[in-house]
Scaffold this motif. Structure first.
Motif, PDB file in Angstrom:
ATOM      1  N   LEU A 181       9.017 -41.912  51.664  1.00  0.00           N
ATOM      2  CA  LEU A 181       8.584 -42.703  52.814  1.00  0.00           C
ATOM      3  C   LEU A 181       8.251 -44.139  52.437  1.00  0.00           C
ATOM      4  CD1 LEU A 181       6.121 -40.081  54.316  1.00  0.00           C
ATOM      5  CD2 LEU A 181       8.422 -40.615  55.106  1.00  0.00           C
ATOM      6  N   ASP A 224       3.651 -44.378  62.442  1.00  0.00           N
ATOM      7  CA  ASP A 224       3.908 -43.740  63.723  1.00  0.00           C
ATOM      8  C   ASP A 224       3.765 -42.224  63.548  1.00  0.00           C
ATOM      9  OD1 ASP A 224       6.311 -42.747  62.597  1.00  0.00           O
ATOM     10  OD2 ASP A 224       7.412 -44.507  63.266  1.00  0.00           O
ATOM     11  N   ASP A 225       3.871 -41.498  64.641  1.00  0.00           N
ATOM     12  CA  ASP A 225       3.635 -40.049  64.600  1.00  0.00           C
ATOM     13  C   ASP A 225       4.596 -39.335  63.649  1.00  0.00           C
ATOM     14  OD1 ASP A 225       1.753 -40.685  66.448  1.00  0.00           O
ATOM     15  OD2 ASP A 225       2.620 -39.557  68.104  1.00  0.00           O
ATOM     16  N   LYS A 226       5.877 -39.707  63.706  1.00  0.00           N
ATOM     17  CA  LYS A 226       6.887 -39.050  62.858  1.00  0.00           C
ATOM     18  C   LYS A 226       6.577 -39.306  61.381  1.00  0.00           C
ATOM     19  CE  LYS A 226      11.865 -38.970  62.077  1.00  0.00           C
ATOM     20  NZ  LYS A 226      13.151 -39.597  62.408  1.00  0.00           N
ATOM     21  N   THR A 227       6.211 -40.539  61.053  1.00  0.00           N
ATOM     22  CA  THR A 227       5.895 -40.889  59.669  1.00  0.00           C
ATOM     23  C   THR A 227       4.633 -40.162  59.204  1.00  0.00           C
ATOM     24  OG1 THR A 227       6.878 -43.060  60.044  1.00  0.00           O
ATOM     25  CG2 THR A 227       5.527 -42.824  58.078  1.00  0.00           C
ATOM     26  N   VAL A 271       3.524 -37.215  60.161  1.00  0.00           N
ATOM     27  CA  VAL A 271       3.864 -35.818  59.890  1.00  0.00           C
ATOM     28  C   VAL A 271       4.623 -35.712  58.568  1.00  0.00           C
ATOM     29  CG1 VAL A 271       5.267 -33.866  60.681  1.00  0.00           C
ATOM     30  CG2 VAL A 271       3.823 -35.108  62.302  1.00  0.00           C
ATOM     31  N   ALA A 272       5.602 -36.605  58.354  1.00  0.00           N
ATOM     32  CA  ALA A 272       6.386 -36.581  57.116  1.00  0.00           C
ATOM     33  C   ALA A 272       5.494 -36.856  55.911  1.00  0.00           C
ATOM     34  CB  ALA A 272       7.513 -37.612  57.196  1.00  0.00           C
ATOM     35  N   GLU A 293       3.501 -33.698  55.142  1.00  0.00           N
ATOM     36  CA  GLU A 293       4.361 -32.683  54.520  1.00  0.00           C
ATOM     37  C   GLU A 293       4.649 -33.029  53.066  1.00  0.00           C
ATOM     38  OE1 GLU A 293       7.800 -32.398  57.030  1.00  0.00           O
ATOM     39  OE2 GLU A 293       6.725 -31.278  58.584  1.00  0.00           O
ATOM     40  N   THR A 327      -3.745 -35.545  62.161  1.00  0.00           N
ATOM     41  CA  THR A 327      -2.880 -35.305  61.003  1.00  0.00           C
ATOM     42  C   THR A 327      -3.698 -35.337  59.718  1.00  0.00           C
ATOM     43  OG1 THR A 327      -0.981 -36.269  62.171  1.00  0.00           O
ATOM     44  CG2 THR A 327      -0.815 -36.104  59.774  1.00  0.00           C
TER      45      THR A 327
END
Length: 132
Positions: A7, A27-30, A32-33, A36, A67
């Motif tokens: 990332l 952002d939300d997607k980042t 979560v990634a 993980e 998160t």
């Protein structure tokens, strides 16, 4: 061992502790990634502690806050302790206004205090070398 994540957020491994940070462009997607990837690194590196420096994070929303809480829970299940360090007053105020106390998330004033709480201590001076 690489200190960089996919990332673009470095995840460093220092004596059993993973050290990373969050930036404003989360952002939300980042988010979560990031959670993980950090969880995978805890397992792969057998880390006993994680320091997340958020001193460069100027704003936070409820999704990123949740998160962080979920990441802390996942890390605890893997046997690692998470400390979030360097929270700005504006971020703390926002979290309180959103009704999010980051339950279960340990915090420290700065990264140095967070690392000390995780049992990592930097020596005052480098060891002296013999001149013989």
């Amino acid at each position: 061992m690489s200190g960089h994540s996919t990332l673009g957020v470095p995840i460093l491994h220092l004596g059993g502790v993973l050290v990373t940070g969050l930036l404003n462009e989360l952002d939300d997607k980042t988010a979560v990634a990031f959670a993980e990837e950090l969880t995978e690194r805890i397992s792969a590196d057998h880390a006993h502690g994680v320091l997340i420096d958020i001193s460069r994070l100027e704003i936070i929303d409820s999704f990123v806050a949740r998160t962080l809480m979920e990441l802390t829970s996942m890390a605890r299940l893997l046997g690692a302790r998470v400390i979030v360090a360097g929270m700005r007053p504006t971020v703390a105020i926002t979290l309180v206004e959103l009704g999010l106390g980051l339950d279960g998330v340990e915090t420290a004033l700065n990264a140095e205090q967070g690392m000390a709480a995780l049992g990592w201590h930097q020596s005052e001076k480098p060891p002296e070398r013999g001149t013989t």
